[in-house]
Design a protein around this motif. Structure first.
Motif, PDB file in Angstrom:
ATOM      1  N   THR A  26       0.827  -1.205   0.000  1.00 37.87           N
ATOM      2  CA  THR A  26       0.000   0.000   0.000  1.00 37.87           C
ATOM      3  C   THR A  26       0.864   1.259   0.000  1.00 37.87           C
ATOM      4  O   THR A  26       0.612   2.208  -0.750  1.00 37.87           O
ATOM      5  CB  THR A  26      -0.937  -0.008   1.219  1.00 37.87           C
ATOM      6  N   ALA A  27       1.922   1.246   0.823  1.00 39.40           N
ATOM      7  CA  ALA A  27       2.797   2.423   0.906  1.00 39.40           C
ATOM      8  C   ALA A  27       3.514   2.667  -0.416  1.00 39.40           C
ATOM      9  O   ALA A  27       3.649   3.816  -0.862  1.00 39.40           O
ATOM     10  CB  ALA A  27       3.806   2.233   2.034  1.00 39.40           C
ATOM     11  N   PHE A  28       3.992   1.604  -1.064  1.00 34.76           N
ATOM     12  CA  PHE A  28       4.704   1.747  -2.337  1.00 34.76           C
ATOM     13  C   PHE A  28       3.806   2.395  -3.384  1.00 34.76           C
ATOM     14  O   PHE A  28       4.216   3.323  -4.087  1.00 34.76           O
ATOM     15  CB  PHE A  28       5.170   0.367  -2.806  1.00 34.76           C
ATOM     16  N   LEU A  29       2.562   1.928  -3.491  1.00 34.94           N
ATOM     17  CA  LEU A  29       1.634   2.478  -4.480  1.00 34.94           C
ATOM     18  C   LEU A  29       1.252   3.915  -4.145  1.00 34.94           C
ATOM     19  O   LEU A  29       1.093   4.755  -5.048  1.00 34.94           O
ATOM     20  CB  LEU A  29       0.394   1.592  -4.579  1.00 34.94           C
ATOM     21  N   GLU A  30       1.101   4.220  -2.849  1.00 33.19           N
ATOM     22  CA  GLU A  30       0.782   5.600  -2.459  1.00 33.19           C
ATOM     23  C   GLU A  30       1.899   6.557  -2.854  1.00 33.19           C
ATOM     24  O   GLU A  30       1.642   7.653  -3.387  1.00 33.19           O
ATOM     25  CB  GLU A  30       0.543   5.663  -0.947  1.00 33.19           C
ATOM     26  N   ALA A  77      -7.338  -6.377   4.230  1.00 35.31           N
ATOM     27  CA  ALA A  77      -6.133  -5.787   3.632  1.00 35.31           C
ATOM     28  C   ALA A  77      -5.972  -6.195   2.178  1.00 35.31           C
ATOM     29  O   ALA A  77      -5.561  -5.382   1.340  1.00 35.31           O
ATOM     30  CB  ALA A  77      -4.901  -6.194   4.439  1.00 35.31           C
ATOM     31  N   ALA A  78      -6.277  -7.448   1.844  1.00 41.63           N
ATOM     32  CA  ALA A  78      -6.099  -7.912   0.465  1.00 41.63           C
ATOM     33  C   ALA A  78      -7.035  -7.167  -0.484  1.00 41.63           C
ATOM     34  O   ALA A  78      -6.623  -6.749  -1.575  1.00 41.63           O
ATOM     35  CB  ALA A  78      -6.346  -9.424   0.384  1.00 41.63           C
ATOM     36  N   ALA A  79      -8.290  -6.982  -0.062  1.00 46.12           N
ATOM     37  CA  ALA A  79      -9.241  -6.256  -0.903  1.00 46.12           C
ATOM     38  C   ALA A  79      -8.820  -4.803  -1.056  1.00 46.12           C
ATOM     39  O   ALA A  79      -8.943  -4.223  -2.154  1.00 46.12           O
ATOM     40  CB  ALA A  79     -10.642  -6.348  -0.303  1.00 46.12           C
ATOM     41  N   ASP A  80      -8.307  -4.195   0.007  1.00 46.71           N
ATOM     42  CA  ASP A  80      -7.856  -2.802  -0.067  1.00 46.71           C
ATOM     43  C   ASP A  80      -6.680  -2.654  -1.026  1.00 46.71           C
ATOM     44  O   ASP A  80      -6.638  -1.708  -1.830  1.00 46.71           O
ATOM     45  CB  ASP A  80      -7.465  -2.298   1.325  1.00 46.71           C
ATOM     46  N   LEU A  81      -5.733  -3.597  -0.950  1.00 47.25           N
ATOM     47  CA  LEU A  81      -4.570  -3.529  -1.829  1.00 47.25           C
ATOM     48  C   LEU A  81      -4.978  -3.739  -3.283  1.00 47.25           C
ATOM     49  O   LEU A  81      -4.479  -3.055  -4.179  1.00 47.25           O
ATOM     50  CB  LEU A  81      -3.534  -4.572  -1.417  1.00 47.25           C
ATOM     51  N   ARG A  84      -6.550  -0.538  -4.536  1.00 45.65           N
ATOM     52  CA  ARG A  84      -5.550   0.517  -4.758  1.00 45.65           C
ATOM     53  C   ARG A  84      -4.721   0.211  -5.998  1.00 45.65           C
ATOM     54  O   ARG A  84      -4.385   1.122  -6.763  1.00 45.65           O
ATOM     55  CB  ARG A  84      -4.641   0.653  -3.530  1.00 45.65           C
ATOM     56  N   LEU A  85      -4.390  -1.059  -6.212  1.00 47.29           N
ATOM     57  CA  LEU A  85      -3.642  -1.417  -7.415  1.00 47.29           C
ATOM     58  C   LEU A  85      -4.458  -1.116  -8.666  1.00 47.29           C
ATOM     59  O   LEU A  85      -3.922  -0.636  -9.671  1.00 47.29           O
ATOM     60  CB  LEU A  85      -3.259  -2.900  -7.368  1.00 47.29           C
ATOM     61  N   GLY A  86      -5.770  -1.380  -8.606  1.00 51.98           N
ATOM     62  CA  GLY A  86      -6.633  -1.064  -9.738  1.00 51.98           C
ATOM     63  C   GLY A  86      -6.638   0.431 -10.042  1.00 51.98           C
ATOM     64  O   GLY A  86      -6.564   0.840 -11.206  1.00 51.98           O
ATOM     65  N   ARG A  87      -6.715   1.259  -8.998  1.00 48.28           N
ATOM     66  CA  ARG A  87      -6.688   2.709  -9.203  1.00 48.28           C
ATOM     67  C   ARG A  87      -5.345   3.163  -9.752  1.00 48.28           C
ATOM     68  O   ARG A  87      -5.268   4.062 -10.612  1.00 48.28           O
ATOM     69  CB  ARG A  87      -6.999   3.439  -7.890  1.00 48.28           C
ATOM     70  N   PHE A  88      -4.280   2.541  -9.285  1.00 50.13           N
ATOM     71  CA  PHE A  88      -2.945   2.899  -9.761  1.00 50.13           C
ATOM     72  C   PHE A  88      -2.781   2.554 -11.241  1.00 50.13           C
ATOM     73  O   PHE A  88      -2.254   3.360 -12.028  1.00 50.13           O
ATOM     74  CB  PHE A  88      -1.897   2.160  -8.927  1.00 50.13           C
ATOM     75  N   LEU A  89      -3.242   1.382 -11.652  1.00 51.01           N
ATOM     76  CA  LEU A  89      -3.159   0.998 -13.066  1.00 51.01           C
ATOM     77  C   LEU A  89      -3.997   1.939 -13.931  1.00 51.01           C
ATOM     78  O   LEU A  89      -3.583   2.314 -15.036  1.00 51.01           O
ATOM     79  CB  LEU A  89      -3.614  -0.449 -13.248  1.00 51.01           C
TER      80      LEU A  89
END
Length: 255
Positions: A26-30, A77-81, A84-89
């Motif tokens: 999560t921190a890396f993507l943020e 946590a898995a659903a949150d990650l 967030r990965l979907g938003r990042f992509l």
């Protein structure tokens, strides 16, 4: 080292991922998203290039050890990650700068998916594999992530990579690219020097329009402003009479 940093080379923002194997948390993507926002809003960059400080790995996907520890603490946590990965992509896919993935090492799992979200991909020919090992890890791709792969890779290759978990070199991926159709087709068209003959146009007066064209094509019953009579189907005549009967009425047709 700061996990992700960038420098400007004229109009190109060169981003270097420096968090070890560059596994996603999560921190890396943020941090990555904040960096993309800063480059877009505070620089005059017109292109974004992303590379890795690791000597062998460009990006290695989700940090599964971190995720297991986080899931034990927080079941969501898995659903949150994943969200967030979907938003990042999506941010990468719609980024207003031209984006280039300079793949100088392995791109595995989520790292390979991230590479497919860029506009262009350049990969070293002497080092690194491109791989989706979900079949070995028991992790299925979300439909949105599969769509990102199909945006960058031929569909048969996407299916093959998912069901086999095969590792591809840069040369193997290059050979699997679709043929550039214009480059293949244009040389074959150059020897064609003549046009095919055309049928003479019907000599119909412009004011007659379609009716004149139809007449010249051999339909004498069609005249300008005149439509042939439409056939009417004769009415169906059928009579039924009810005969007295001790039971329920019986319908009888014509003799």
């Amino acid at each position: 080292m700061i996990p992700i940093e960038y420098r400007m080379e004229e109009q190109v923002a060169v981003v270097t991922m420096g968090q070890g194997e560059n596994r996603f948390t999560t921190a890396f993507l943020e941090i990555f998203e904040a960096l993309l926002e800063e480059i877009e809003t505070r620089t005059s960059a017109t292109a974004l290039l992303v590379t890795s400080a690791h000597e062998k790995i460009w990006a290695n996907g989700l940090d599964l050890e971190w995720l297991r520890a986080e899931t034990a603490r927080d079941p969501g946590a898995a659903a949150d990650l994943s969200a967030r990965l979907g938003r990042f992509l999506f941010r990468l896919l719609t980024y207003p700068l031209t984006t280039i993935a300079a793949i100088n090492g392995h791109a595995f799992a989520g790292g390979a998916i991230m590479a497919c979200a860029f506009d262009f991909r350049f990969m070293r020919s002497d080092r690194g594999y491109f791989c989706f090992p979900g079949v070995d890890l028991g992790i299925a791709l979300l439909p949105s992530m599969e769509a990102v792969l199909k945006k960058a890779l031929p569909v048969p290759l996407v299916w093959e990579a998912q069901i086999t978990g095969r590792r591809y070199t840069a040369g193997e991926l290059d050979r699997r690219r679709p043929d550039p159709l214009p480059a293949v087709a244009v040389p074959r068209l150059r020897p064609l020097r003549r046009r095919r003959p055309r049928l003479p146009r019907p000599a119909a007066r412009a004011e007659e329009g379609a009716a004149g064209v139809a007449r010249d094509l051999g339909e004498p019953h069609v005249r300008a402003g005149h439509q042939p009579p439409r056939r009417r189907r004769p009415p169906r005549q059928q009579q039924h009479d009810v005969q007295p009967h001790a039971g329920p009425p019986v319908l009888r047709g014509p003799p």
